[in-house]
Motif scaffolding. Structure first.
Motif, PDB file in Angstrom:
ATOM      1  N   ALA A  71       0.839  -1.206   0.000  1.00 58.71           N
ATOM      2  CA  ALA A  71       0.000   0.000   0.000  1.00 58.71           C
ATOM      3  C   ALA A  71       0.873   1.256   0.000  1.00 58.71           C
ATOM      4  CB  ALA A  71      -0.927  -0.004   1.211  1.00 58.71           C
ATOM      5  N   MET A  72       1.975   1.255   0.749  1.00 64.85           N
ATOM      6  CA  MET A  72       2.885   2.386   0.738  1.00 64.85           C
ATOM      7  C   MET A  72       3.495   2.563  -0.650  1.00 64.85           C
ATOM      8  SD  MET A  72       4.855   2.569   4.427  1.00 64.85           S
ATOM      9  CE  MET A  72       5.682   0.984   4.269  1.00 64.85           C
ATOM     10  N   GLY A  73       3.855   1.456  -1.286  1.00 66.88           N
ATOM     11  CA  GLY A  73       4.393   1.533  -2.643  1.00 66.88           C
ATOM     12  C   GLY A  73       3.383   2.135  -3.602  1.00 66.88           C
ATOM     13  N   MET A  74       2.112   1.775  -3.466  1.00 68.01           N
ATOM     14  CA  MET A  74       1.064   2.333  -4.322  1.00 68.01           C
ATOM     15  C   MET A  74       0.877   3.820  -4.063  1.00 68.01           C
ATOM     16  SD  MET A  74      -1.616  -0.878  -4.114  1.00 68.01           S
ATOM     17  CE  MET A  74      -2.822  -0.247  -5.273  1.00 68.01           C
ATOM     18  N   LEU A  75       0.885   4.222  -2.783  1.00 62.43           N
ATOM     19  CA  LEU A  75       0.764   5.638  -2.442  1.00 62.43           C
ATOM     20  C   LEU A  75       1.924   6.438  -3.032  1.00 62.43           C
ATOM     21  CD1 LEU A  75      -0.369   8.084  -0.870  1.00 62.43           C
ATOM     22  CD2 LEU A  75       0.959   7.283   1.117  1.00 62.43           C
ATOM     23  N   PHE A  76       3.144   5.941  -2.851  1.00 62.11           N
ATOM     24  CA  PHE A  76       4.312   6.662  -3.348  1.00 62.11           C
ATOM     25  C   PHE A  76       4.316   6.734  -4.872  1.00 62.11           C
ATOM     26  CE2 PHE A  76       6.688   4.952   0.619  1.00 62.11           C
ATOM     27  CZ  PHE A  76       6.024   5.874   1.418  1.00 62.11           C
ATOM     28  N   THR A  77       3.843   5.672  -5.521  1.00 60.35           N
ATOM     29  CA  THR A  77       3.838   5.645  -6.987  1.00 60.35           C
ATOM     30  C   THR A  77       2.848   6.645  -7.562  1.00 60.35           C
ATOM     31  OG1 THR A  77       4.519   3.308  -7.038  1.00 60.35           O
ATOM     32  CG2 THR A  77       3.491   4.191  -9.018  1.00 60.35           C
ATOM     33  N   VAL A  78       1.600   6.620  -7.090  1.00 55.97           N
ATOM     34  CA  VAL A  78       0.605   7.553  -7.633  1.00 55.97           C
ATOM     35  C   VAL A  78       0.967   8.990  -7.263  1.00 55.97           C
ATOM     36  CG1 VAL A  78      -1.226   5.825  -7.683  1.00 55.97           C
ATOM     37  CG2 VAL A  78      -0.970   7.274  -5.649  1.00 55.97           C
ATOM     38  N   SER A  79       1.569   9.194  -6.086  1.00 54.48           N
ATOM     39  CA  SER A  79       1.978  10.538  -5.683  1.00 54.48           C
ATOM     40  C   SER A  79       3.096  11.052  -6.578  1.00 54.48           C
ATOM     41  CB  SER A  79       2.443  10.532  -4.223  1.00 54.48           C
ATOM     42  OG  SER A  79       1.396  10.189  -3.343  1.00 54.48           O
ATOM     43  N   THR A  80       4.018  10.171  -6.942  1.00 54.71           N
ATOM     44  CA  THR A  80       5.117  10.565  -7.834  1.00 54.71           C
ATOM     45  C   THR A  80       4.598  10.975  -9.201  1.00 54.71           C
ATOM     46  OG1 THR A  80       6.645   9.059  -6.699  1.00 54.71           O
ATOM     47  CG2 THR A  80       7.276   9.810  -8.895  1.00 54.71           C
ATOM     48  N   VAL A  81       3.677  10.178  -9.747  1.00 51.09           N
ATOM     49  CA  VAL A  81       3.110  10.497 -11.066  1.00 51.09           C
ATOM     50  C   VAL A  81       2.362  11.827 -11.021  1.00 51.09           C
ATOM     51  CG1 VAL A  81       1.440   9.764 -12.816  1.00 51.09           C
ATOM     52  CG2 VAL A  81       2.965   8.078 -11.768  1.00 51.09           C
ATOM     53  N   ALA A  82       1.555  12.027  -9.979  1.00 50.93           N
ATOM     54  CA  ALA A  82       0.804  13.279  -9.851  1.00 50.93           C
ATOM     55  C   ALA A  82       1.740  14.467  -9.671  1.00 50.93           C
ATOM     56  CB  ALA A  82      -0.168  13.184  -8.674  1.00 50.93           C
ATOM     57  N   LEU A  83       2.807  14.281  -8.893  1.00 53.99           N
ATOM     58  CA  LEU A  83       3.761  15.371  -8.669  1.00 53.99           C
ATOM     59  C   LEU A  83       4.478  15.723  -9.966  1.00 53.99           C
ATOM     60  CD1 LEU A  83       5.093  17.279  -6.636  1.00 53.99           C
ATOM     61  CD2 LEU A  83       6.780  15.479  -6.177  1.00 53.99           C
ATOM     62  N   ALA A  84       4.834  14.708 -10.747  1.00 51.52           N
ATOM     63  CA  ALA A  84       5.484  14.969 -12.038  1.00 51.52           C
ATOM     64  C   ALA A  84       4.585  15.798 -12.945  1.00 51.52           C
ATOM     65  CB  ALA A  84       5.851  13.651 -12.709  1.00 51.52           C
ATOM     66  N   ALA A  85       3.312  15.440 -13.018  1.00 48.66           N
ATOM     67  CA  ALA A  85       2.367  16.177 -13.858  1.00 48.66           C
ATOM     68  C   ALA A  85       2.188  17.607 -13.358  1.00 48.66           C
ATOM     69  CB  ALA A  85       1.023  15.452 -13.892  1.00 48.66           C
ATOM     70  N   ALA A  86       2.101  17.782 -12.040  1.00 51.15           N
ATOM     71  CA  ALA A  86       1.904  19.117 -11.465  1.00 51.15           C
ATOM     72  C   ALA A  86       3.126  20.003 -11.685  1.00 51.15           C
ATOM     73  CB  ALA A  86       1.595  18.999  -9.974  1.00 51.15           C
ATOM     74  N   LEU A  87       4.324  19.433 -11.517  1.00 51.41           N
ATOM     75  CA  LEU A  87       5.546  20.208 -11.730  1.00 51.41           C
ATOM     76  C   LEU A  87       5.711  20.592 -13.192  1.00 51.41           C
ATOM     77  CD1 LEU A  87       8.116  18.340  -9.437  1.00 51.41           C
ATOM     78  CD2 LEU A  87       7.035  20.562  -9.020  1.00 51.41           C
ATOM     79  N   GLN A  88       5.348  19.674 -14.091  1.00 52.03           N
ATOM     80  CA  GLN A  88       5.446  19.976 -15.515  1.00 52.03           C
ATOM     81  C   GLN A  88       4.467  21.083 -15.899  1.00 52.03           C
ATOM     82  OE1 GLN A  88       3.464  19.500 -18.425  1.00 52.03           O
ATOM     83  NE2 GLN A  88       5.187  20.175 -19.689  1.00 52.03           N
ATOM     84  N   GLN A  89       3.279  21.030 -15.331  1.00 54.82           N
ATOM     85  CA  GLN A  89       2.275  22.046 -15.619  1.00 54.82           C
ATOM     86  C   GLN A  89       2.714  23.424 -15.123  1.00 54.82           C
ATOM     87  OE1 GLN A  89      -1.593  21.585 -13.636  1.00 54.82           O
ATOM     88  NE2 GLN A  89      -2.603  22.078 -15.553  1.00 54.82           N
TER      89      GLN A  89
END
Length: 250
Positions: free
Chosen positions: A170-188
């Motif tokens: 579950a921690m791995g899933m949280l960190f993974t989706v958070s990383t993807v969302a952070l990448a999209a937000a930083l790119q935006q």
């Protein structure tokens, strides 16, 4: 363009962060952010951790055989932790970065103290229904503001009584989706550049090398001893980050 000394700092940071993850199974984003935030601005540090964090957590999120059960149970928490990253990332262009860096230091101190004193919340299944989305919102906003994925999300996952293997997944899933969302937000927000992306990709090499080294250390060193050293060090780093940020700010 980053100079040779900056590149060495980045490589060394991810080697150490990978080693920590290899020993105790977590800590790569926290350690990398703690060191990089001392050497460079917060948005750049957040951008550099993206690929190593994703690569080292994606496997953790899919291995374990409980992905379906975790999604069925925790989708409100994970969804809110992902969606609200954009809200937090908006602060990067609206709030002084030194204050956000100090906030990162505060989160690192909180994370270390909670683990050093052995504090654990307990959330019942009835409370979980409304607490999950609330903790997800808090985790997502703080992730967007600081790049730290762990507070209070990991505390919530520990509090609901998941079995050890399911907790790790579950921690791995949280960190993974958070990383993807952070990448999209930083790119935006134009914080994720071609250069930082390329360096982040290259940083996977020392991160994986560190994980291999950490796994070997785990076989020779008491995990409890290492965890104590890790969290004490994180506390000191967090304190230093706050002091440095506020000194420059004022």
């Amino acid at each position: 363009m980053l100079d040779a000394s900056s590149l060495l700092i980045i490589a060394g940071t991810f080697l150490v962060a990978g080693a920590v993850k290899g020993v105790i199974g977590l800590g790569l984003p926290s350690v990398s952010l703690a060191f990089l935030a001392v050497a460079m601005d917060l948005p750049t540090a957040m951008a550099l951790l993206l690929v190593p964090s994703f690569v080292t957590n994606i496997w953790q999120s899919v291995v374990g055989g409980s992905a379906r059960a975790i999604l069925v149970r925790l989708w409100p928490f994970l969804a809110m932790a992902t969606i609200t990253v954009w809200i937090g990332a908006a602060a990067l262009t609206r709030i002084n970065l030194l204050l956000l860096t100090a906030l990162l230091g505060g989160l690192l101190i909180t994370y270390s103290v909670v683990n050093l004193v052995g504090f654990r919340m307990v959330i019942s299944s009835r409370q979980e229904r409304w607490a999950g989305p609330l903790f997800g919102v808090a985790n997502g906003v703080l992730t967007g503001m600081t790049g730290s994925f762990v507070v209070p999300g990991v505390m919530f996952l520990q509090a609901i009584g998941l079995p050890r293997n399911m907790l790790i997944q579950a921690m791995g899933m949280l960190f993974t989706v958070s990383t993807v969302a952070l990448a999209a937000a930083l790119q935006q927000s134009n914080f994720l550049t071609l250069q930082s992306g390329a360096i982040s990709v290259a940083a996977v090499i020392p991160a994986i090398a560190g994980m291999i080294l950490g796994q070997r250390i785990r076989n020779r060193l008491s995990e409890q001893t290492f965890r104590t050293v890790f969290f004490v060090s994180l506390f000191i780093l967090g304190t230093y980050i706050i002091a440095s940020s506020l000194r420059v700010f004022y």
